[in-house]
Scaffold this motif. Structure first.
Motif, mmCIF file in Angstrom:
data_model
loop_
_atom_site.group_PDB
_atom_site.id
_atom_site.type_symbol
_atom_site.label_atom_id
_atom_site.label_comp_id
_atom_site.label_asym_id
_atom_site.label_seq_id
_atom_site.Cartn_x
_atom_site.Cartn_y
_atom_site.Cartn_z
ATOM 1 N N GLN A 187 40.401 4.476 64.166
ATOM 2 C CA GLN A 187 39.572 5.287 65.058
ATOM 3 C C GLN A 187 40.374 6.476 65.565
ATOM 4 O O GLN A 187 39.870 7.598 65.647
ATOM 5 C CB GLN A 187 39.125 4.455 66.267
ATOM 6 N N LYS B 259 44.747 7.761 52.957
ATOM 7 C CA LYS B 259 46.207 7.783 52.756
ATOM 8 C C LYS B 259 46.903 6.799 53.706
ATOM 9 O O LYS B 259 47.831 6.097 53.316
ATOM 10 C CB LYS B 259 46.759 9.197 53.008
ATOM 11 N N HIS B 260 46.446 6.745 54.946
ATOM 12 C CA HIS B 260 47.045 5.824 55.907
ATOM 13 C C HIS B 260 46.740 4.376 55.523
ATOM 14 O O HIS B 260 47.585 3.496 55.684
ATOM 15 C CB HIS B 260 46.525 6.102 57.318
ATOM 16 N N THR C 1 49.135 3.421 52.773
ATOM 17 C CA THR C 1 50.506 3.196 53.254
ATOM 18 C C THR C 1 50.604 1.869 53.999
ATOM 19 O O THR C 1 51.617 1.187 53.921
ATOM 20 C CB THR C 1 50.937 4.321 54.215
ATOM 21 N N ASN C 2 49.562 1.526 54.735
ATOM 22 C CA ASN C 2 49.590 0.275 55.480
ATOM 23 C C ASN C 2 49.431 -0.944 54.577
ATOM 24 O O ASN C 2 49.963 -2.004 54.868
ATOM 25 C CB ASN C 2 48.488 0.265 56.545
ATOM 26 N N GLU D 8 42.245 -0.295 65.568
ATOM 27 C CA GLU D 8 42.020 0.816 66.485
ATOM 28 C C GLU D 8 42.648 2.115 65.968
ATOM 29 O O GLU D 8 42.098 3.192 66.152
ATOM 30 C CB GLU D 8 42.606 0.451 67.853
ATOM 31 N N PHE D 9 43.790 2.015 65.297
ATOM 32 C CA PHE D 9 44.451 3.262 64.912
ATOM 33 C C PHE D 9 43.638 4.062 63.897
ATOM 34 O O PHE D 9 43.787 5.276 63.809
ATOM 35 C CB PHE D 9 45.897 3.012 64.444
ATOM 36 N N PRO E 279 58.516 -0.566 57.932
ATOM 37 C CA PRO E 279 59.432 -0.347 59.042
ATOM 38 C C PRO E 279 59.321 -1.401 60.138
ATOM 39 O O PRO E 279 60.203 -1.511 60.980
ATOM 40 C CB PRO E 279 59.004 1.019 59.584
ATOM 41 N N ARG E 280 58.228 -2.192 60.134
ATOM 42 C CA ARG E 280 58.065 -3.165 61.216
ATOM 43 C C ARG E 280 58.931 -4.398 61.023
ATOM 44 O O ARG E 280 59.193 -5.129 61.956
ATOM 45 C CB ARG E 280 56.597 -3.604 61.310
ATOM 46 N N LEU F 205 42.858 7.922 64.130
ATOM 47 C CA LEU F 205 43.063 8.897 63.052
ATOM 48 C C LEU F 205 41.836 9.782 62.912
ATOM 49 O O LEU F 205 41.940 10.996 62.741
ATOM 50 C CB LEU F 205 43.328 8.178 61.724
#
Ligand code: ATP
Ligand code: MG
Lengths: 330, 317
Positions: B218, B232-233, B236-237, B215-216, B312-313, B220
């Motif tokens: 969408q 880019k996201h 990073t993920n 969902e994230f 970070p999670r 973005l």
């Protein structure tokens, strides 16, 4: 305010080119939304509320075919090139997602996620973007805002995350805010706080807001107008008070069953109606609600009813509202 | 973070000690006397006793272990029975050769693997995906020693462009970073890179497909990011997992390259292990295995720490 409405949707259709038969999730929706107006979208699960809302930003998967006309702030959304579309998302229309827990990037700091939008649209520097993020965090009343900017989404509670999501949606001063069940993922007390915050921001900023809810009490409290969706169509629209007190469409009446005339409390969910909605891959020819309708007539299963006016600004798609034979004879 | 690393170090210590005990016992559970390989079969009993005392084999096991362990932590892995040279220096040279080859191969594999993986993940089910996935499936399923031989036949025997075996022109077995030596590493590195390439590309493909469906992404797009911004996201993920896989692949190559090193006569640990086994050179075998095992322990530790630092999670508990 006689100018064209901020959002003007005519004959919107959305088809999903699926595996077997295409599914028509939205079939001919007309909608308008004026500056500073709040519209609540009601309807059963699967009636196409989310798809309609996302179509306004063209935020649908590649398998979706969007037809009809969508104008937002004077732009023909369906004709925009990809870069024009991206430039519009944020400063013109933005969205508050249902579940902030999955709608925020899990590995980016919240402050940076907001700064990114500001940098993208306003050519701002990172520090300017962060300054805006701080301003917004304070505005949506996140405690110790400066420190929270460096949090990752999983470090915040659901309510705080939704506040951050709202801050993100407001970061580039949108004219229209779309909110798809913005409080369903939260627990009851937090829901109320978020709704009050949304209403307050809407009034202060003069935002046009379209939101989906299953909660009639919320709709009555927050919205100016209500639109009721059934099987991909809007079956009734009107001012909040009229729709709730004098529902015209049998479907709306069913939803509000045994509630007419009574004041809706917050937290009160829509009623349920026996039967189930039609298969969107094989929609019935006439009124989609006819098979479940207690007062259906022969004509209901043949022709799609057009919109009839019950009174100015209050319309419903039901033949029972048709003026008597005079029109037929003409 | 420092506390986290210290904690991990404490957890790892018993594992390391366990590994050292297993390595130590290796010499004693192998059938036959460890000295029988170097002693002439008609050696007198007296000579056998003398040798046994010289190597310390006459003392009780725990004492032997303690003595051995004491030497090991001082960098003394004993003496090779076959060459009479210190095991530590033999293993050290082999480790550096293997390290260079595996790192080069992993970097090549990671570069192409992530590239193919991203292409396949972004263009799911298109012909690009099928092409990229096809290449990576081929990479995982082709036997690499066979591929090595094919490459040698084409590029050395037929075209004569690259040397077929060894780590350098002088035959001394040491690889150095210069142009002449570079020619020697190309074929073995490419052969070896095929495994991590396949694994990394499949992982990244699944990862990218999974991230793009979230969902994230969408959200973005809803804030106006274009394809590059979203990309880019996605990177990073995907990075923590992709790097972890790369680290594990590197570890896998560092330990499991006997076949390739033998095909190319690359003087690394695999080659050394092979030699030690066939010559029944137990101190050498013991030292090599100990070093490799410790290396794996360290590698797992490093992968954990790096992944925790990047993602970070993950709780640093
Ligand atoms: N990506 C998709 N592919 C195929 N069909 C879809 C897709 N998204 C939605 N649909 C279909 O479109 C119809 C409307 O879905 P939508 O999500 O708009 O309903 P909704 O009114 O928002 O329901 P809810 O109240 O549960 O959120 C559903 O029948 C659904 O199956
Ligand atoms: Mg929905």
């Amino acid at each position: 305010m006689s100018a064209a409405p901020l959002v003007d949707v005519k004959g919107l259709t959305v088809d999903f080119a699926g595996s077997a038969k295409p599914v028509r999730a939205v079939s001919g929706v007309d909608l308008t939304l004026a500056k500073g107006e709040v519209l609540a979208l009601l309807g059963e699960s699967g009636s196409g509320k989310t798809v309609t809302m996302r179509a306004l930003m063209r935020l649908l998967p590649k398998s979706a075919r969007i037809g009809g006309q969508v104008r937002v702030a004077g732009r023909d959304v369906l004709a925009l090139a990809p870069d024009e579309l991206a430039a519009m998302r944020g400063p013109v229309v933005s969205m508050v997602f249902q579940e902030p827990g999955i709608a925020l990037d899990p590995v980016y700091r919240l402050g940076d996620q907001i700064a990114e939008a500001v940098m993208r649209h306003e050519g701002a520097s990172r520090s300017q973007g962060r300054a805006r993020a701080l301003e917004l965090f304070e505005r949506v009343r996140i405690p110790s805002a400066a420190r929270r900017l460096d949090n990752y989404p999983h470090e915040m509670s659901g309510g705080m995350r939704q506040r951050a999501m709202i801050a993100l949606a407001l970061s580039c001063h949108p004219k229209v805010l779309l909110a798809d069940e913005p409080t369903t993922a939260l627990d009851a007390t937090v829901q109320i706080q978020i709704l009050l915050l949304l209403r307050e921001l809407q009034r202060e900023l003069g935002l046009a807001v379209m939101f989906v809810t299953h909660d009639i009490g919320v709709a009555v409290e927050v919205a100016d107008r209500i639109a009721v969706m059934y099987a991909g169509r809007i079956v009734e629209t009107g001012s909040c008070a009229r729709v709730v007190q004098a529902p015209q469409h049998p479907y709306t009446q069913g939803l509000l069953a045994s509630r007419a005339g009574h004041v809706f409390a917050k937290g009160e969910r829509l009623g349920t109606i026996p039967g189930s909605p039609p298969d969107l891959a094989n929609p019935p020819p006439g009124c989609a609600f006819a098979p479940r309708c207690k007062v259906a007539e022969a004509i209901c299963t043949k022709d799609l009813p057009r919109e009839y006016q019950a009174e100015p600004g209050h319309v419903a798609r039901c033949v029972r509202l048709a003026p008597a034979p005079a029109t037929v004879a003409a | 973070m420092l506390i986290y690393i210290l904690k991990r170090l404490v957890y790892v210590t018993p594992v390391a000690i366990g590994v050292s005990i297993v390595c130590f016992l290796l010499v004693h559970i192998t059938p036959g006397d460890p000295l029988s390989a170097i002693l002439p079969s008609d050696a007198t009993l007296e000579l056998q006793e003398q040798m046994r005392a010289a190597y310390g084999f006459d003392k009780p096991l725990p004492v032997q272990y303690a003595l051995w362990f004491w030497k090991v932590i001082h960098g003394d892995l004993g003496t090779s029975l076959a060459t009479g040279r210190p095991v530590a220096s033999e293993v050290g040279r082999a480790v550096s050769n293997t390290f260079i080859l595996s790192t080069t191969a992993t970097l090549i594999g990671f570069t192409f693997g992530t590239f193919f993986g991203f292409v396949a993940g972004y263009f799911r089910d298109s012909w690009l995906d099928k092409l990229a996935s096809g290449i990576s499936v081929l990479g995982v399923s082709v036997p690499h020693y066979w591929l090595g031989m094919v490459l040698v036949i084409i590029f050395s025997a037929q075209l004569g462009w690259l040397p077929p075996t060894g780590a350098g022109p002088d035959g001394s077995g040491g690889w150095r970073p210069d142009l002449e030596h570079l020619r020697y590493i190309i074929l073995p590195a490419i052969t070896m890179s095929v495994i991590p390439m396949g694994v990394i590309s499949r992982t990244v493909r699944a990862l990218v497909g999974d991230i793009l469906n979230q969902e994230f992404v969408q959200a973005l797009r809803a804030k106006g990011l274009g394809e590059y911004g979203v990309f880019k996201h996605v990177v990073t993920n995907a990075a923590p997992t992709a790097l972890a896989i790369m680290g594990l692949q590197l570890g896998y190559l560092l330990g499991g390259s006997i076949l390739i090193e033998t095909v190319f006569s690359w003087p690394g640990t695999g080659f050394l292990l092979n030699a030690a086994i066939f010559q029944r050179d137990l101190p050498l075998l013991q030292g090599t295995i100990l070093v490799l095992a410790m290396f794996f322990v360290a590698l797992n530790l490093i992968v954990d720490v790096v992944q925790t630092a990047l993602d970070p999670r993950i709780q640093r508990g």
